[in-house]
Structure formats: structure tokens, C-alpha cells
Design an enzyme around this catalytic site. Structure first.
Site, mmCIF file in Angstrom:
data_model
loop_
_atom_site.group_PDB
_atom_site.id
_atom_site.type_symbol
_atom_site.label_atom_id
_atom_site.label_comp_id
_atom_site.label_asym_id
_atom_site.label_seq_id
_atom_site.Cartn_x
_atom_site.Cartn_y
_atom_site.Cartn_z
ATOM 1 N N SER A 145 0.875 -1.025 0.476
ATOM 2 C CA SER A 145 -0.115 0.028 0.174
ATOM 3 C C SER A 145 0.793 1.644 -0.058
ATOM 4 C CB SER A 145 -0.963 -0.364 0.721
ATOM 5 O OG SER A 145 -1.454 0.958 1.309
ATOM 6 N N TYR A 158 -2.541 -1.008 10.002
ATOM 7 C CA TYR A 158 -2.367 -1.643 8.542
ATOM 8 C C TYR A 158 -0.854 -1.071 8.135
ATOM 9 C CZ TYR A 158 -3.953 -1.149 3.618
ATOM 10 O OH TYR A 158 -4.087 -1.594 2.596
HETATM 11 N N1 LIG Z 1 -8.553 -0.222 -2.422
HETATM 12 C C1 LIG Z 1 -7.014 0.742 -1.643
HETATM 13 O O1 LIG Z 1 -7.177 1.850 -1.673
HETATM 14 C C2 LIG Z 1 -6.210 -0.315 -1.756
HETATM 15 C C3 LIG Z 1 -5.018 0.779 -1.308
HETATM 16 C C4 LIG Z 1 -3.565 0.370 -0.151
HETATM 17 C C5 LIG Z 1 -3.949 -1.526 -0.892
HETATM 18 N N2 LIG Z 1 -4.788 -1.704 -0.992
HETATM 19 C C6 LIG Z 1 -4.659 -3.355 -1.023
HETATM 20 O O2 LIG Z 1 -5.505 -4.712 -2.096
HETATM 21 C C7 LIG Z 1 -5.658 -5.243 -1.837
HETATM 22 C C8 LIG Z 1 -6.977 -5.433 -2.100
HETATM 23 O O3 LIG Z 1 -8.092 -4.886 -1.483
HETATM 24 P P1 LIG Z 1 -9.151 -4.298 -2.079
HETATM 25 O O4 LIG Z 1 -9.287 -2.588 -2.197
HETATM 26 O O5 LIG Z 1 -9.150 -4.949 -3.297
HETATM 27 O O6 LIG Z 1 -10.519 -4.824 -0.947
HETATM 28 P P2 LIG Z 1 -11.710 -5.728 -1.309
HETATM 29 O O7 LIG Z 1 -12.823 -5.345 -2.292
HETATM 30 O O8 LIG Z 1 -12.029 -5.414 0.131
HETATM 31 O O9 LIG Z 1 -10.893 -7.350 -1.659
HETATM 32 C C9 LIG Z 1 -9.901 -7.961 -0.619
HETATM 33 C C10 LIG Z 1 -10.118 -8.957 -0.285
HETATM 34 O O10 LIG Z 1 -9.647 -10.227 -0.016
HETATM 35 C C11 LIG Z 1 -10.042 -11.237 0.628
HETATM 36 N N3 LIG Z 1 -9.177 -11.134 1.840
HETATM 37 C C12 LIG Z 1 -9.860 -10.382 3.149
HETATM 38 N N4 LIG Z 1 -9.645 -12.001 4.254
HETATM 39 C C13 LIG Z 1 -9.357 -12.997 3.567
HETATM 40 C C14 LIG Z 1 -9.159 -13.949 4.381
HETATM 41 N N5 LIG Z 1 -8.815 -13.947 5.308
HETATM 42 N N6 LIG Z 1 -8.516 -15.316 3.375
HETATM 43 C C15 LIG Z 1 -9.157 -14.911 1.868
HETATM 44 N N7 LIG Z 1 -9.142 -13.255 1.449
HETATM 45 C C16 LIG Z 1 -9.659 -12.733 2.218
HETATM 46 C C17 LIG Z 1 -11.219 -10.523 0.930
HETATM 47 O O11 LIG Z 1 -12.194 -11.850 0.662
HETATM 48 P P3 LIG Z 1 -14.066 -11.382 1.291
HETATM 49 O O12 LIG Z 1 -14.367 -10.533 -0.032
HETATM 50 O O13 LIG Z 1 -14.227 -12.747 1.216
HETATM 51 O O14 LIG Z 1 -13.867 -10.342 2.008
HETATM 52 C C18 LIG Z 1 -11.668 -9.676 -0.718
HETATM 53 O O15 LIG Z 1 -11.357 -10.477 -2.011
HETATM 54 C C19 LIG Z 1 -5.605 -5.375 -0.104
HETATM 55 O O16 LIG Z 1 -4.225 -6.528 0.606
HETATM 56 C C20 LIG Z 1 -5.184 -4.302 0.392
HETATM 57 O O17 LIG Z 1 -4.636 -3.670 1.395
HETATM 58 C C21 LIG Z 1 -6.013 -1.319 -1.592
#
Ligand SMILES: NC(=O)c1ccc[n+]([C@@H]2O[C@H](COP(=O)([O-])OP(=O)(O)OC[C@H]3O[C@@H](n4cnc5c(N)ncnc54)[C@H](OP(=O)(O)O)[C@@H]3O)[C@@H](O)[C@H]2O)c1
Length: 278
Positions: A145, A158
Site C-alpha cells: 500500500s 495497517y
Molecule cells: N483499495 C485501496 O485503496 C487499497 C489501497 C492500498 C492497498 N490496498 C490493498 O489491496 C488489496 C486488495 O484490496 P481491495 O481494495 O481490492 O479490497 P476488497 O475489495 O475488500 O478485497 C479484499 C479481498 O481480500 C479478501 N480477503 C480478506 N481476508 C481474507 C482471508 N482471510 N482469506 C482470503 N481472502 C481474504 C476479501 O475476501 P472477502 O470478499 O471474502 O472479504 C476480498 O476478496 C489489499 O491487500 C489491500 O490492503 C487497497
């Protein structure tokens, strides 16, 4: 090699593939000719997400795996690599957010976020490296991130996890370069996904919106995949204004010091008046 060709016929695993960045990665990897294993923990969500991507025949398969469980991660990665005969790219993308005032976080919150964001990546790397060493090739792409290279206030939990992911991935990038294994760290900032609606314990707050200025996820993923294909180490997306902020922070620029102090003040005020940080 053109960026688009990099993924042609490659076997890729994407954790957290049913939502947000992971889902968009699966979609774009399929578009670029890859064979994709979409991994997620909830069978019904994974099935629905895979259905939404349409019929890609054998090119799209699913894996049910809770990334906090080492045995499940190991079995899923070894199983997929065995079935496909190779593992070219592993995207350790699954993760949870955690913007919370430090004094409000419980030790259970700490445990959950470290298990989900750090141990998951360690388990994934642990399973994939021996396979890739045997192959003499492979690419591991870990999602950190912007909070994994700059420390935003109210994101101590985080940020700890994501600095860990950045450090791990960068060390291994150098360690395995001459063994043919590539490592990339994705550092997204404010990408429009459901992450903004979720708290550390998994509760979804439907009343919370995605910030208006969040970057479109499809655009983010296109940029990410181009840079992964080019072999980039740390990939900041969107690049502006975050790359220059990151560089200025580490150069000790007083402007960024002021910016982060103001962010702390504004977020605390917002938590106290609205119950959210934005
Ligand atoms: N969006 C942003 O602005 C942003 C910024 C910085 C970093 N990130 C990083 O990008 C990555 C993806 O995030 P996103 O923004 O796409 O969020 P998201 O839409 O909430 O997706 C997160 C995914 O991770 C899965 N997950 C969470 N815990 C899990 C577990 N114990 N086992 C298996 N799967 C699990 C969730 O499954 P469920 O649907 O079942 O909960 C979902 O599929 C993350 O690592 C996040 O920290 C995102």
C-alpha cells in the site's frame, strides 16, 4: 516483449480475487491471455465473481482458501501448480484495511490484521518459492500500500503490516534475482473498491461510501500489470501525486511533515464528529 504478451499462457493465482483489485486483476489477466486461478475464502462470493467474468473455459478456475491458514494456502498453491504444470505468477493480494485511532484498536484487531495482511503473504511466498526455484522462473507480486512506504496517521496497524510486506518483497527481489524469480510490490493509494466499507473485524458498513476522489480500479490494474510485466520493483498507483510524496517523505521534506500532521488532525476531528476518517 510487449507488456500484454507477458501474461499470455501464464498460470496466475490471485488471492482475494473475488473483489476489488483482485477481481479486476483476474479480469485483466484473462483479457491478456493468462490462465487464472481466482482464490477467495467464501465459496458463494467466489462462484458469483467467477460467473460475472463469463465463460473462459479452462482458463478460469477457482480456489477456496482462507489466507490466514497456512495449510490451506500451501495446498491451494501446490495443487494449482501441480494441475497446471507450472506457476508463473502469484498475486498475494488478499488483505483488509484498518484505519482506526490507535487507542481504539484492540489486541484482537492487531492479531487479525497481521494474520490477514502479513502471514498470508509469508504463507504464499513460502509455498511458491520452492516451485519457482525448481522452474528457474516465476514472479511473485505482493500487494502492499502507499501506507507501506509512507506512514499515514490513524493507520498504525495497517501501516505496520504493509511496511512488512514492502520490506519482505524488496529483500527477496534482490535475493532471488539471479535465480530467475521476480518480485514486485504493489503500493495502491485510494483505489475505488469495497475496502472502504469494511472494518478490521470484517463488518461491512453499507452506509459508508467510497471516497469521491478514489482512482478507478480498472485503470489502476492496467497500470499495475504493465509495470509488473516491465519487472518494476515498487509500483505506486496512481503515480501522481503519490510517488513524489513518497520520495519527499523519505527526503525529510517539511511540506510532507506538515501534510501528515494536518492529516492526523483532520482524521481525528472526522472520527470524533462523523465516526469515520473521511
Ligand atoms: N483499495 C485501496 O485503496 C487499497 C489501497 C492500498 C492497498 N490496498 C490493498 O489491496 C488489496 C486488495 O484490496 P481491495 O481494495 O481490492 O479490497 P476488497 O475489495 O475488500 O478485497 C479484499 C479481498 O481480500 C479478501 N480477503 C480478506 N481476508 C481474507 C482471508 N482471510 N482469506 C482470503 N481472502 C481474504 C476479501 O475476501 P472477502 O470478499 O471474502 O472479504 C476480498 O476478496 C489489499 O491487500 C489491500 O490492503 C487497497
Amino acid at each position: 516483449m510487449k507488456e500484454n504478451d507477458y501474461y499470455q499462457e501464464k498460470t496466475c493465482i490471485v488471492t482475494g480475487g473475488n473483489s476489488g483489485i483482485g477481481y479486476a486483476l483476474c479480469e485483466e489477466l484473462l483479457r491478456r491471455g493468462a490462465n487464472v486461478y481466482m482464490a477467495g475464502r467464501d465459496p458463494s462470493k467466489v462462484a458469483a465473481a467467477a460467473r460475472a467474468l463469463g465463460d473462459h473455459g479452462e482458463r478460469l478456475r477457482t480456489l477456496i482458501v482462507d489466507v490466514t491458514k497456512q495449510d490451506q494456502v500451501q495446498r491451494a498453491i501446490e495443487g494449482a501448480a501441480g494441475e497446471a504444470g507450472q506457476l508463473d505468477l502469484l498475486f498475494n493480494n488478499a488483505g483488509i484495511g484498518g484505519t482506526i485511532q490507535y487507542e481504539k484498536a484492540t489486541l484482537e484487531d492487531w492479531k487479525t490484521i497481521i494474520d490477514t495482511n502479513v502471514w498470508s503473504v509469508i504463507y504464499g511466498v513460502h509455498a511458491a518459492v520452492p516451485i519457482m526455484l525448481r522452474q528457474g522462473a516465476g514472479h511473485i507480486v505482493n500487494t502492499s500500500s502507499i501506507a507501506g512506504i509512507v506512514p499515514p496517521p490513524m493507520q498504525a496497524l495497517y501501516s505496520l503490516t504493509k511496511f512488512g510486506v514492502t520490506g519482505l518483497t524488496e529483500c527477496l527481489r534482490y535475493e532471488y534475482a539471479e535465480k530467475g524469480i521476480r518480485f514486485s510490490t504493489i503500493c495502491p493509494a485510494n483505489i475505488a473498491t469495497p475496502i472502504f466499507k469494511k472494518s478490521i473485524d470484517g463488518t461491512v458498513h453499507e452506509q459508508l461510501g467510497i471516497p469521491d476522489d478514489a482512482y478507478p480500479v480498472e485503470k489502476a490494474v492496467n497500470e499495475i500489470l504493465d509495470k509488473v510485466a516491465a519487472g518494476a520493483g515498487i509500483i505506486v498507483v496512481p503515480e501522481k501525486p503519490w510517488t513524489s510524496m513518497w520520495r519527499k517523505y523519505w527526503a525529510g521534506d517539511p511540506e510532507i511533515e506538515e501534510f501528515l500532521l494536518k492529516m492526523a488532525h483532520d482524521r481525528r476531528e472526522s472520527f470524533e464528529t462523523k465516526g469515520t476518517y473521511y
